[in-house]
Design a protein around this motif. Structure first.
Motif, PDB file in Angstrom:
ATOM      1  N   ALA A  51       0.836  -1.204   0.000  1.00 32.28           N
ATOM      2  CA  ALA A  51       0.000   0.000   0.000  1.00 32.28           C
ATOM      3  C   ALA A  51       0.874   1.259   0.000  1.00 32.28           C
ATOM      4  CB  ALA A  51      -0.933   0.004   1.210  1.00 32.28           C
ATOM      5  N   LYS A  52       1.930   1.261   0.805  1.00 35.70           N
ATOM      6  CA  LYS A  52       2.838   2.407   0.842  1.00 35.70           C
ATOM      7  C   LYS A  52       3.480   2.652  -0.528  1.00 35.70           C
ATOM      8  CE  LYS A  52       4.069   2.360   5.737  1.00 35.70           C
ATOM      9  NZ  LYS A  52       5.155   2.227   6.735  1.00 35.70           N
ATOM     10  N   ALA A  53       3.871   1.583  -1.197  1.00 33.36           N
ATOM     11  CA  ALA A  53       4.483   1.724  -2.525  1.00 33.36           C
ATOM     12  C   ALA A  53       3.492   2.320  -3.523  1.00 33.36           C
ATOM     13  CB  ALA A  53       4.995   0.372  -3.017  1.00 33.36           C
ATOM     14  N   ILE A  54       2.247   1.887  -3.459  1.00 37.29           N
ATOM     15  CA  ILE A  54       1.206   2.441  -4.340  1.00 37.29           C
ATOM     16  C   ILE A  54       1.007   3.918  -4.037  1.00 37.29           C
ATOM     17  CG2 ILE A  54      -1.276   2.425  -4.827  1.00 37.29           C
ATOM     18  CD1 ILE A  54      -1.101  -0.686  -4.420  1.00 37.29           C
ATOM     19  N   TYR A  55       0.892   4.244  -2.752  1.00 35.41           N
ATOM     20  CA  TYR A  55       0.671   5.640  -2.371  1.00 35.41           C
ATOM     21  C   TYR A  55       1.833   6.538  -2.771  1.00 35.41           C
ATOM     22  CZ  TYR A  55      -3.662   4.780   0.130  1.00 35.41           C
ATOM     23  OH  TYR A  55      -4.953   4.475   0.445  1.00 35.41           O
ATOM     24  N   LYS A  56       3.038   6.037  -2.646  1.00 42.68           N
ATOM     25  CA  LYS A  56       4.215   6.843  -3.026  1.00 42.68           C
ATOM     26  C   LYS A  56       4.190   7.129  -4.523  1.00 42.68           C
ATOM     27  CE  LYS A  56       8.453   8.608  -2.583  1.00 42.68           C
ATOM     28  NZ  LYS A  56       8.626   9.381  -3.799  1.00 42.68           N
ATOM     29  N   GLN A  57       4.036   6.091  -5.315  1.00 44.72           N
ATOM     30  CA  GLN A  57       4.116   6.246  -6.771  1.00 44.72           C
ATOM     31  C   GLN A  57       2.912   6.965  -7.363  1.00 44.72           C
ATOM     32  OE1 GLN A  57       5.097   2.711  -9.077  1.00 44.72           O
ATOM     33  NE2 GLN A  57       3.697   3.381 -10.678  1.00 44.72           N
ATOM     34  N   TYR A  59       0.248   8.636  -5.794  1.00 42.65           N
ATOM     35  CA  TYR A  59      -0.369   9.789  -5.131  1.00 42.65           C
ATOM     36  C   TYR A  59       0.667  10.835  -4.714  1.00 42.65           C
ATOM     37  CZ  TYR A  59      -4.486   6.862  -5.228  1.00 42.65           C
ATOM     38  OH  TYR A  59      -5.518   6.086  -5.661  1.00 42.65           O
ATOM     39  N   TRP A  60       1.615  10.448  -3.878  1.00 43.19           N
ATOM     40  CA  TRP A  60       2.631  11.393  -3.403  1.00 43.19           C
ATOM     41  C   TRP A  60       3.419  11.986  -4.569  1.00 43.19           C
ATOM     42  CZ3 TRP A  60       3.603  13.750   1.120  1.00 43.19           C
ATOM     43  CH2 TRP A  60       4.849  14.351   1.303  1.00 43.19           C
ATOM     44  N   ASP A  61       3.916  11.126  -5.437  1.00 44.46           N
ATOM     45  CA  ASP A  61       4.711  11.612  -6.565  1.00 44.46           C
ATOM     46  C   ASP A  61       3.872  12.439  -7.527  1.00 44.46           C
ATOM     47  OD1 ASP A  61       6.907  10.357  -5.444  1.00 44.46           O
ATOM     48  OD2 ASP A  61       6.937   8.695  -6.884  1.00 44.46           O
ATOM     49  N   SER A  62       2.591  12.115  -7.676  1.00 42.99           N
ATOM     50  CA  SER A  62       1.747  12.863  -8.614  1.00 42.99           C
ATOM     51  C   SER A  62       1.465  14.283  -8.134  1.00 42.99           C
ATOM     52  CB  SER A  62       0.437  12.122  -8.893  1.00 42.99           C
ATOM     53  OG  SER A  62      -0.437  12.199  -7.792  1.00 42.99           O
ATOM     54  N   ILE A  63       1.523  14.496  -6.818  1.00 43.62           N
ATOM     55  CA  ILE A  63       1.326  15.865  -6.304  1.00 43.62           C
ATOM     56  C   ILE A  63       2.660  16.559  -6.061  1.00 43.62           C
ATOM     57  CG2 ILE A  63      -0.930  15.345  -5.279  1.00 43.62           C
ATOM     58  CD1 ILE A  63       0.979  15.757  -2.529  1.00 43.62           C
ATOM     59  N   LYS A  64       3.743  15.901  -6.442  1.00 44.66           N
ATOM     60  CA  LYS A  64       5.111  16.428  -6.262  1.00 44.66           C
ATOM     61  C   LYS A  64       5.415  16.690  -4.794  1.00 44.66           C
ATOM     62  CE  LYS A  64       5.945  17.128 -10.818  1.00 44.66           C
ATOM     63  NZ  LYS A  64       4.791  16.543 -11.460  1.00 44.66           N
ATOM     64  N   GLY A  65       4.986  15.755  -3.948  1.00 42.18           N
ATOM     65  CA  GLY A  65       5.154  15.909  -2.505  1.00 42.18           C
ATOM     66  C   GLY A  65       6.576  16.182  -2.067  1.00 42.18           C
ATOM     67  N   ASP A  66       7.553  15.534  -2.708  1.00 43.61           N
ATOM     68  CA  ASP A  66       8.950  15.739  -2.331  1.00 43.61           C
ATOM     69  C   ASP A  66       9.440  17.155  -2.622  1.00 43.61           C
ATOM     70  OD1 ASP A  66       9.341  13.130  -1.395  1.00 43.61           O
ATOM     71  OD2 ASP A  66       9.943  12.386  -3.366  1.00 43.61           O
ATOM     72  N   GLU A  67       8.726  17.880  -3.476  1.00 44.20           N
ATOM     73  CA  GLU A  67       9.157  19.221  -3.865  1.00 44.20           C
ATOM     74  C   GLU A  67       8.403  20.332  -3.128  1.00 44.20           C
ATOM     75  OE1 GLU A  67       9.752  19.658  -8.186  1.00 44.20           O
ATOM     76  OE2 GLU A  67       9.430  17.479  -8.291  1.00 44.20           O
ATOM     77  N   ILE A  68       7.466  19.946  -2.274  1.00 45.22           N
ATOM     78  CA  ILE A  68       6.731  20.923  -1.465  1.00 45.22           C
ATOM     79  C   ILE A  68       7.520  21.143  -0.174  1.00 45.22           C
ATOM     80  CG2 ILE A  68       4.584  21.389  -0.222  1.00 45.22           C
ATOM     81  CD1 ILE A  68       3.167  19.619  -2.353  1.00 45.22           C
ATOM     82  N   ASN A  69       7.780  22.388   0.166  1.00 48.69           N
ATOM     83  CA  ASN A  69       8.599  22.701   1.338  1.00 48.69           C
ATOM     84  C   ASN A  69       7.956  22.281   2.657  1.00 48.69           C
ATOM     85  OD1 ASN A  69      10.604  23.829  -0.261  1.00 48.69           O
ATOM     86  ND2 ASN A  69       9.862  25.916   0.012  1.00 48.69           N
ATOM     87  N   SER A  70       6.677  22.532   2.796  1.00 50.18           N
ATOM     88  CA  SER A  70       5.987  22.307   4.065  1.00 50.18           C
ATOM     89  C   SER A  70       5.447  20.878   4.161  1.00 50.18           C
ATOM     90  CB  SER A  70       4.819  23.289   4.195  1.00 50.18           C
ATOM     91  OG  SER A  70       3.944  22.895   5.224  1.00 50.18           O
ATOM     92  N   ASP A  71       5.833  20.188   5.239  1.00 53.21           N
ATOM     93  CA  ASP A  71       5.267  18.858   5.497  1.00 53.21           C
ATOM     94  C   ASP A  71       3.753  18.937   5.672  1.00 53.21           C
ATOM     95  OD1 ASP A  71       7.128  16.684   5.450  1.00 53.21           O
ATOM     96  OD2 ASP A  71       8.031  17.396   7.298  1.00 53.21           O
ATOM     97  N   LEU A  72       3.275  19.983   6.335  1.00 54.88           N
ATOM     98  CA  LEU A  72       1.836  20.109   6.581  1.00 54.88           C
ATOM     99  C   LEU A  72       1.053  20.329   5.293  1.00 54.88           C
ATOM    100  CD1 LEU A  72       1.841  22.280   9.835  1.00 54.88           C
ATOM    101  CD2 LEU A  72       1.342  19.824   9.632  1.00 54.88           C
ATOM    102  N   VAL A  73       1.556  21.179   4.420  1.00 58.65           N
ATOM    103  CA  VAL A  73       0.891  21.426   3.136  1.00 58.65           C
ATOM    104  C   VAL A  73       0.932  20.164   2.278  1.00 58.65           C
ATOM    105  CG1 VAL A  73       1.027  22.743   0.966  1.00 58.65           C
ATOM    106  CG2 VAL A  73       1.244  23.926   3.175  1.00 58.65           C
ATOM    107  N   ALA A  74       2.077  19.527   2.226  1.00 56.25           N
ATOM    108  CA  ALA A  74       2.211  18.301   1.434  1.00 56.25           C
ATOM    109  C   ALA A  74       1.273  17.220   1.960  1.00 56.25           C
ATOM    110  CB  ALA A  74       3.651  17.813   1.435  1.00 56.25           C
TER     111      ALA A  74
END
Length: 157
Positions: A51-57, A59-74
């Motif tokens: 499930a974590k692998a699915i969410y990373k690829q 969902y997280w990657d599709s919203i560019k989570g790694d490139e958002i500065n704020s953990d709360l916003v991401a």
């Protein structure tokens, strides 16, 4: 930069375990991963790591989570992507930050997300999510049974 690991555990708690609710359009679901969205996956036997692998690829990657500065916003955008879809989550964010709401977080949207007042964004984004949930109940009254849970999720209750 935001960190996926800071967000995923909270999402998994919100999504819960195995469910097969006949009123849920996603059908059989575990950790929020639905049979409708992932027909090739054995939902009942899905592991946390899968499930974590699915969410990373997806969902997280599709919203560019790694490139958002704020953990709360991401986290907020990620959690919404999991619950409403990445495009809807991205469009809501883009409306709040004044970007063209095309549902794709790109360079311009990232720049605005990384400059915005975090607290103000979070308040506006949560209100936009609640409005979206109310709309979903309006267009499909069967969703009413989920509304209280959705709103609790937005409020972190």
């Amino acid at each position: 930069m935001a960190n996926f690991n800071n967000s995923i555990d909270k999402v998994l708690v919100s999504e819960g375990g195995y469910v097969n609710d006949p009123n849920d359009r996603g059908g059989e679901t575990k950790f929020g991963i639905s049979k409708r969205a992932y027909p090739h996956i054995d939902i009942k036997n899905l592991t946390t790591d899968e499930a974590k692998a699915i969410y990373k690829q997806d969902y997280w990657d599709s919203i560019k989570g790694d490139e958002i500065n704020s953990d709360l916003v991401a986290y907020e955008i990620f959690d919404t992507a999991v619950n409403m879809g990445s495009r809807t989550a991205s469009k809501l964010a883009q409306v709040i930050i004044g970007s063209h709401p095309d549902g794709i977080i790109g360079v311009q949207s990232l720049a605005k997300l990384n400059e915005i007042n975090e607290e103000l964004f979070l308040v506006k984004y949560k209100l936009a999510k609640i409005a979206r949930y109310a709309y979903l109940v309006k267009i499909r009254p069967e969703n009413k049974k989920f509304l209280f849970g959705w709103i609790n999720r937005v409020l972190g209750a």
